[in-house]
Scaffold this active site. Structure first.
Site, PDB file in Angstrom:
ATOM      1  CD  GLU A  81      47.055  29.154  17.375  1.00 49.55           C
ATOM      2  OE1 GLU A  81      48.148  28.682  17.697  1.00 49.55           O
ATOM      3  OE2 GLU A  81      46.781  29.543  16.235  1.00 49.55           O
ATOM      4  CB  CYS A 113      45.710  30.219  12.341  1.00 52.80           C
ATOM      5  SG  CYS A 113      47.143  30.766  13.252  1.00 52.80           S
ATOM      6  CB  THR A 156      54.454  38.111  14.206  1.00 54.20           C
ATOM      7  OG1 THR A 156      55.093  37.060  14.925  1.00 54.20           O
ATOM      8  CG2 THR A 156      55.383  38.627  13.132  1.00 54.20           C
ATOM      9  CB  SER A 206      56.151  28.884  10.157  1.00 54.11           C
ATOM     10  OG  SER A 206      56.415  30.265  10.144  1.00 54.11           O
ATOM     11  CG  HIS A 237      46.516  32.746   8.579  1.00 55.73           C
ATOM     12  ND1 HIS A 237      45.902  33.343   9.658  1.00 55.73           N
ATOM     13  CD2 HIS A 237      47.740  32.327   9.027  1.00 55.73           C
ATOM     14  CE1 HIS A 237      46.696  33.282  10.709  1.00 55.73           C
ATOM     15  NE2 HIS A 237      47.823  32.670  10.356  1.00 55.73           N
ATOM     16  CE  LYS A 246      57.604  36.705   3.304  1.00 50.45           C
ATOM     17  NZ  LYS A 246      58.804  36.953   2.531  1.00 50.45           N
ATOM     18  CG  ASN A 290      48.958  35.936  13.969  1.00 53.70           C
ATOM     19  OD1 ASN A 290      47.804  35.759  13.533  1.00 53.70           O
ATOM     20  ND2 ASN A 290      49.885  34.999  13.933  1.00 53.70           N
ATOM     21  CB  SER A 322      51.188  26.321  12.419  1.00 56.92           C
ATOM     22  OG  SER A 322      51.684  27.470  11.794  1.00 56.92           O
TER      23      SER A 322
HETATM   24  N1  CAA Z   1      63.861  47.558   5.993  1.00 51.67           N
HETATM   25  C1  CAA Z   1      62.898  46.923   5.276  1.00 51.67           C
HETATM   26  N2  CAA Z   1      62.725  45.576   5.297  1.00 51.67           N
HETATM   27  C2  CAA Z   1      63.546  44.848   6.091  1.00 51.67           C
HETATM   28  C3  CAA Z   1      64.564  45.453   6.864  1.00 51.67           C
HETATM   29  C4  CAA Z   1      64.702  46.875   6.804  1.00 51.67           C
HETATM   30  N3  CAA Z   1      65.622  47.525   7.518  1.00 51.67           N
HETATM   31  N4  CAA Z   1      65.197  44.477   7.537  1.00 51.67           N
HETATM   32  C5  CAA Z   1      64.609  43.295   7.199  1.00 51.67           C
HETATM   33  N5  CAA Z   1      63.621  43.528   6.326  1.00 51.67           N
HETATM   34  C6  CAA Z   1      62.699  42.564   5.723  1.00 51.67           C
HETATM   35  C7  CAA Z   1      63.354  41.258   5.315  1.00 51.67           C
HETATM   36  O1  CAA Z   1      63.944  41.359   4.026  1.00 51.67           O
HETATM   37  C8  CAA Z   1      62.146  40.318   5.347  1.00 51.67           C
HETATM   38  O2  CAA Z   1      61.351  40.516   4.207  1.00 51.67           O
HETATM   39  P1  CAA Z   1      61.154  39.290   3.154  1.00 51.67           P
HETATM   40  O3  CAA Z   1      60.572  38.146   3.918  1.00 51.67           O
HETATM   41  O4  CAA Z   1      60.201  39.846   2.147  1.00 51.67           O
HETATM   42  O5  CAA Z   1      62.498  39.002   2.613  1.00 51.67           O
HETATM   43  C9  CAA Z   1      61.315  40.850   6.515  1.00 51.67           C
HETATM   44  O6  CAA Z   1      61.792  42.188   6.750  1.00 51.67           O
HETATM   45  C10 CAA Z   1      61.505  40.043   7.793  1.00 51.67           C
HETATM   46  O7  CAA Z   1      62.885  39.951   8.040  1.00 51.67           O
HETATM   47  P2  CAA Z   1      63.511  38.577   8.561  1.00 51.67           P
HETATM   48  O8  CAA Z   1      63.031  37.446   7.705  1.00 51.67           O
HETATM   49  O9  CAA Z   1      64.979  38.750   8.720  1.00 51.67           O
HETATM   50  O10 CAA Z   1      62.795  38.521   9.992  1.00 51.67           O
HETATM   51  P3  CAA Z   1      63.043  37.549  11.174  1.00 51.67           P
HETATM   52  O11 CAA Z   1      63.849  36.380  10.786  1.00 51.67           O
HETATM   53  O12 CAA Z   1      63.554  38.352  12.326  1.00 51.67           O
HETATM   54  O13 CAA Z   1      61.544  37.070  11.571  1.00 51.67           O
HETATM   55  C11 CAA Z   1      59.502  35.941  11.086  1.00 51.67           C
HETATM   56  C12 CAA Z   1      60.439  37.084  10.692  1.00 51.67           C
HETATM   57  C13 CAA Z   1      60.146  34.608  10.710  1.00 51.67           C
HETATM   58  C14 CAA Z   1      58.178  36.112  10.333  1.00 51.67           C
HETATM   59  C15 CAA Z   1      59.237  35.983  12.634  1.00 51.67           C
HETATM   60  O14 CAA Z   1      58.638  37.208  12.981  1.00 51.67           O
HETATM   61  C16 CAA Z   1      58.382  34.836  13.138  1.00 51.67           C
HETATM   62  O15 CAA Z   1      58.890  33.752  13.409  1.00 51.67           O
HETATM   63  N6  CAA Z   1      57.041  35.045  13.300  1.00 51.67           N
HETATM   64  C17 CAA Z   1      56.109  34.000  13.814  1.00 51.67           C
HETATM   65  C18 CAA Z   1      55.858  32.894  12.817  1.00 51.67           C
HETATM   66  C19 CAA Z   1      54.885  33.317  11.716  1.00 51.67           C
HETATM   67  O16 CAA Z   1      54.138  34.262  11.844  1.00 51.67           O
HETATM   68  N7  CAA Z   1      54.887  32.537  10.615  1.00 51.67           N
HETATM   69  C20 CAA Z   1      53.992  32.797   9.510  1.00 51.67           C
HETATM   70  C21 CAA Z   1      53.623  31.544   8.766  1.00 51.67           C
HETATM   71  S1  CAA Z   1      52.899  30.334   9.887  1.00 51.67           S
HETATM   72  C22 CAA Z   1      51.309  30.949  10.133  1.00 51.67           C
HETATM   73  O17 CAA Z   1      50.826  31.736   9.375  1.00 51.67           O
HETATM   74  C23 CAA Z   1      50.558  30.499  11.351  1.00 51.67           C
HETATM   75  C24 CAA Z   1      50.571  31.583  12.377  1.00 51.67           C
HETATM   76  O18 CAA Z   1      49.672  32.411  12.449  1.00 51.67           O
HETATM   77  C25 CAA Z   1      51.697  31.648  13.320  1.00 51.67           C
END
Ligand code: CAA
Length: 405
Positions: A81, A113, A156, A206, A237, A246, A290, A322
């Site tokens: 992609e 992906c 990521t 996502s 993935h 998860k 990733n 996605s």
């Molecule tokens: N100590 C330990 N853990 C902590 C922490 C700390 N101090 N602070 C936060 N965390 C944990 C949170 O509890 C959370 O864990 P859980 O999900 O188990 O609850 C984790 O760290 C992440 O914290 P947030 O959810 O607050 O993180 P965020 O909102 O800043 O962003 C994300 C996380 C949404 C994954 C972001 O990085 C993102 O958008 N990434 C790109 C999208 C992605 O990868 N999506 C995956 C599914 S889609 C797919 O798979 C296709 C692809 O390849 C893109």
């Protein structure tokens, strides 16, 4: 006819960052990245390292290390992609660099992906149909994950390629042809408009879309779907390692017909299942980040290198792209695959990378996203790049890949 994988190899970039450095620079607790997301390092592509360069180098390793002659390849597909041209596929550059036969079908597949899994499925069908005439398919998953600096998705990112030879003489794993589950659903969870270099994502949504797709593929694979207890390893993935945690939780919940939280009586059984079937194979993902189409297959490399598998044991693969498309399928290890562990092991590639400071990384990201034409490419010497098949370009936007050094 037994169809499966005869070769697999990985290539990544020559630089990486530590996520603890990124956390410090962004004033975020490092545990959020290392424990919360499960990521430790991220490979960073420095121009002119691009998707073609990653694909060529992974493919060269796959053919050389497994003694597959270019003359044996009759199909070449690159799942990506992050291609380099709206029209011209990455595959055709790889075809030339590897000296593949001219009577070879070649193209690029895209569904985020999911592209490489779609290509593997097409390769299997091509071989079964007889049109392959005992030739082999070279399937490459190659990507550079690129999000905006300071965005939630920034930790990521990653870059790398996994090249695989699919044939009717598998030495590593064979594909189960009976059991599969599929799911397609038009969602806006992650996308990259044609004019954009950086991907856009609705991150938390996502994650929901990914898990929903997993549930649907498991339902679609019924009634033949094996019980989780019959699976030796479960691969998913891996956009970031915690996503695989998860996913395994969702798989466990679907298998057991329950919904879990940390206070559930079954939580400990879930953790044991995750630690036995998924977690040990994710080390390379945690160090590369990733790589979109290749992430699932990088964890397969982790399983083949670190696992002790018996022939005919069942391994599940879940691919998610996605947007969205997903597939659940099964593979089995081949007897004697262990003799190829050293050829598969990507540890040396990872150890050879150079660590960047966060300000160097930010410079690279800004330069990478400002490049408008091939002519704007950065001199490989700027970042001390040494690998072959880096591109050069000219005023007519004609890219050429060669061993520049
Ligand atoms: N100590 C330990 N853990 C902590 C922490 C700390 N101090 N602070 C936060 N965390 C944990 C949170 O509890 C959370 O864990 P859980 O999900 O188990 O609850 C984790 O760290 C992440 O914290 P947030 O959810 O607050 O993180 P965020 O909102 O800043 O962003 C994300 C996380 C949404 C994954 C972001 O990085 C993102 O958008 N990434 C790109 C999208 C992605 O990868 N999506 C995956 C599914 S889609 C797919 O798979 C296709 C692809 O390849 C893109």
């Amino acid at each position: 006819m037994n169809i499966g994988m005869e070769a697999i190899a990985f290539h990544t970039t020559q630089h990486f960052i530590e996520l603890s450095d990124l956390a410090e620079a962004r004033s975020i607790a490092p545990d959020k990245f290392t424990l919360g997301l499960g990521q430790h390092q991220m490979s960073i592509a420095c121009p002119p390292e691009d998707t073609v360069h990653l694909a060529i180098n992974a493919a060269k390793k796959a053919l050389e290390r497994f003694n597959v002659s270019p003359a044996e390849i009759g199909m070449l597909v690159v799942g990506t992609e992050s291609g380099v041209d709206h029209s011209k596929p990455v595959a055709v550059y790889v075809h030339q660099a590897l000296g593949l036969p001219s009577n070879c079908i070649s193209y690029e597949t895209k569904h985020a992906c999911f592209g490489a899994m779609a290509a593997i499925s097409a390769a299997g069908d091509w071989i079964i149909s007889g049109r392959a005439k005992h030739r082999k398919a070279l399937i490459i998953a190659a990507d550079i994950a690129n999000y905006a600096l300071y965005s939630a998705a920034e930790p990521t990112q990653g870059a790398g390629a996994v090249a695989m030879v699919i044939s009717d003489q598998p030495t590593l794993v064979s594909f189960d042809r009976e059991i599969a589950g599929y799911f397609t659903n038009n969602v806006m969870d992650f996308w990259r408009p044609l004019y954009a270099k950086e991907a856009l994502t609705d991150g938390h949504y996502s994650i929901e879309c990914y898990l929903d797709a997993l549930t649907h593929t498991l339902m679609d694979a019924k009634p033949a779907l094996p019980k989780l207890s019959d699976l030796t390893a479960c691969l998913y993935h891996v956009p970031f390692v915690k996503m695989a945690t998860k996913a395994h939780q969702r798989h466990f919940e679907c298998d057991q017909g329950l919904s879990l939280d940390k206070t559930s009586p079954a939580w400990q059984r879930f953790e044991q299942s995750y630690q036995a079937k998924t977690q040990p194979w994710l080390e390379y993902n945690a160090r590369v980040g990733n790589i979109y189409t290749g992430s699932l297959f990088l964890s397969l490399m982790g399983l083949l290198v670190k696992g002790t598998l018996e022939p005919e044991q069942l391994i599940s693969l879940f691919s998610y792209g996605s947007g969205s498309a997903a597939a659940f399928s099964l593979i089995r290890p081949m007897a004697g695959y262990q003799q190829f562990k050293s050829q598969i092991d990507p540890s040396q590639d990872l150890a050879q990378r150079t660590r960047l400071s966060i300000s160097e990384y930010e410079d690279i990201m800004q330069q990478r996203n400002q490049l408008l034409t091939e002519n704007d490419r950065i001199d490989p010497a700027t970042w001390g790049l040494t690998a072959p098949y880096l591109y050069s370009g000219n005023q007519a936007h004609i890219r050429q890949y060669s061993d520049l050094l």
